[in-house]
Design a protein around this motif. Structure first.
Motif, PDB file in Angstrom:
ATOM      1  N   TYR A 190       5.541   5.140   1.452  1.00 45.60           N
ATOM      2  CA  TYR A 190       6.056   6.866   1.828  1.00 45.60           C
ATOM      3  C   TYR A 190       6.263   6.623   3.484  1.00 45.60           C
ATOM      4  O   TYR A 190       7.076   7.763   3.915  1.00 45.60           O
ATOM      5  N   TYR A 191       6.827   5.041   3.601  1.00 42.79           N
ATOM      6  CA  TYR A 191       7.173   4.980   5.519  1.00 42.79           C
ATOM      7  C   TYR A 191       9.072   5.275   5.058  1.00 42.79           C
ATOM      8  O   TYR A 191       9.465   5.788   5.677  1.00 42.79           O
TER       9      TYR A 191
ATOM     10  N   SER B  37      10.015   9.420  -0.140  1.00 40.23           N
ATOM     11  CA  SER B  37       9.391  11.078  -0.305  1.00 40.23           C
ATOM     12  C   SER B  37       8.878  10.821  -1.638  1.00 40.23           C
ATOM     13  O   SER B  37       7.643  11.255  -1.763  1.00 40.23           O
TER      14      SER B  37
ATOM     15  N   ASN C  83       0.914  -1.040   0.156  1.00 40.16           N
ATOM     16  CA  ASN C  83      -0.207  -0.183   0.254  1.00 40.16           C
ATOM     17  C   ASN C  83       0.972   1.747  -0.288  1.00 40.16           C
ATOM     18  O   ASN C  83       2.119   1.171   0.293  1.00 40.16           O
ATOM     19  N   ARG C  84      -0.020   2.141  -0.584  1.00 40.40           N
ATOM     20  CA  ARG C  84       0.621   3.555  -0.522  1.00 40.40           C
ATOM     21  C   ARG C  84       1.536   3.830   0.839  1.00 40.40           C
ATOM     22  O   ARG C  84       2.617   4.202   1.147  1.00 40.40           O
ATOM     23  N   ASN C  85       1.197   3.649   1.994  1.00 42.77           N
ATOM     24  CA  ASN C  85       1.798   4.009   3.498  1.00 42.77           C
ATOM     25  C   ASN C  85       3.124   3.463   3.467  1.00 42.77           C
ATOM     26  O   ASN C  85       4.094   3.949   4.587  1.00 42.77           O
ATOM     27  N   THR C  86       2.704   2.012   3.011  1.00 46.67           N
ATOM     28  CA  THR C  86       4.179   1.221   3.477  1.00 46.67           C
ATOM     29  C   THR C  86       5.496   1.628   2.538  1.00 46.67           C
ATOM     30  O   THR C  86       6.532   2.396   3.112  1.00 46.67           O
TER      31      THR C  86
END
Length: 228
Positions: A46-47, A50, A41-44
């Motif tokens: 962007y962890y 950037s 997922n996107r959160n993974t």
């Protein structure tokens, strides 16, 4: 998530990114496609990063750090600053500081590490250092500037130089480092010859030129004030 799992996830992102860039270009690589390919997922994503230029810079800096650690004494390495971010490049060596005189530096080991870095992933680095990838170039220039500024401060050794001149020299040298990467990436067969001091004693030409100019053309601080 354990540190081992985090490292594995980041390696998967890096490997997929390298493949996508090699298959097309940096400009045509999109994070939405990488996320879809990896099934994360996107959160993974962007962890760790950037954006795509952040991934590209990270991969390059880690490859460069490996070469620097293998060839330069630790006391001569300059490390990236430590911060609270999870970025894997923080604390890694990315520059050298090798003193050869009171106000003289030798960056030939750094230049050789750059050349050999380009040979670790030839097609990938040709794509990254394509002159059309201006945002990538700018991201690297912002990283080089701090180290170059510190080098210039050492070379000056308290001697006066107008701030405008300092900014110009730092900008020119940051661009020159990127140009070296471009040359090494697109002239892979030249790298070993250019890294051989017996036939090519010019690896330190940038620092030598600055040191010589500072010595031969001192700026009069009082005269500078009088011209304002």
């Amino acid at each position: 998530m354990s540190e081992t799992q985090k490292s594995k996830t980041q390696s998967l992102i890096n490997d997929c990114f390298i493949q996508m860039v090699e298959d097309s270009s940096l400009s045509h690589t999109h994070i939405v496609d990488l996320i879809k390919t990896l099934g994360i997922n996107r959160n993974t994503f962007y962890y760790y990063y950037s954006g795509k230029y952040d991934v590209a810079v990270c991969i390059f800096l880690r490859d460069l750090a490996d070469l620097l650690l293998a060839t330069v004494p630790s006391e001569c390495l300059v490390n990236l600053p430590i911060s609270d971010s999870p970025h894997s490049t923080q604390g890694l060596p990315y520059w050298t500081h090798i003193e050869t005189g009171a106000h003289e530096l030798d960056m030939s080991a750094f230049v050789k590490a750059l050349g050999r870095t380009m040979r670790t992933k030839p097609r990938f680095y040709r794509m990254l250092f394509n002159p059309s990838e201006r945002e990538f170039y700018q991201a690297l220039e912002s990283i080089w500037r701090e180290a170059i500024s510190q080098d210039l401060h050492f070379i000056l050794g308290g001697r006066y130089m107008p701030e405008e001149t300092k900014r110009l020299l730092v900008s020119l040298q940051a661009q020159a480092v990127n140009s070296l990467c471009w040359y090494f990436a697109y002239h892979e067969d030249d790298v070993e010859a250019l890294c051989d001091d017996r036939i090519n004693p010019f690896s330190n030409i940038m620092q030598e030129a600055v040191s010589r100019a500072v010595q031969e053309h001192p700026v009069n601080r009082i005269l500078r004030r009088a011209t304002r």
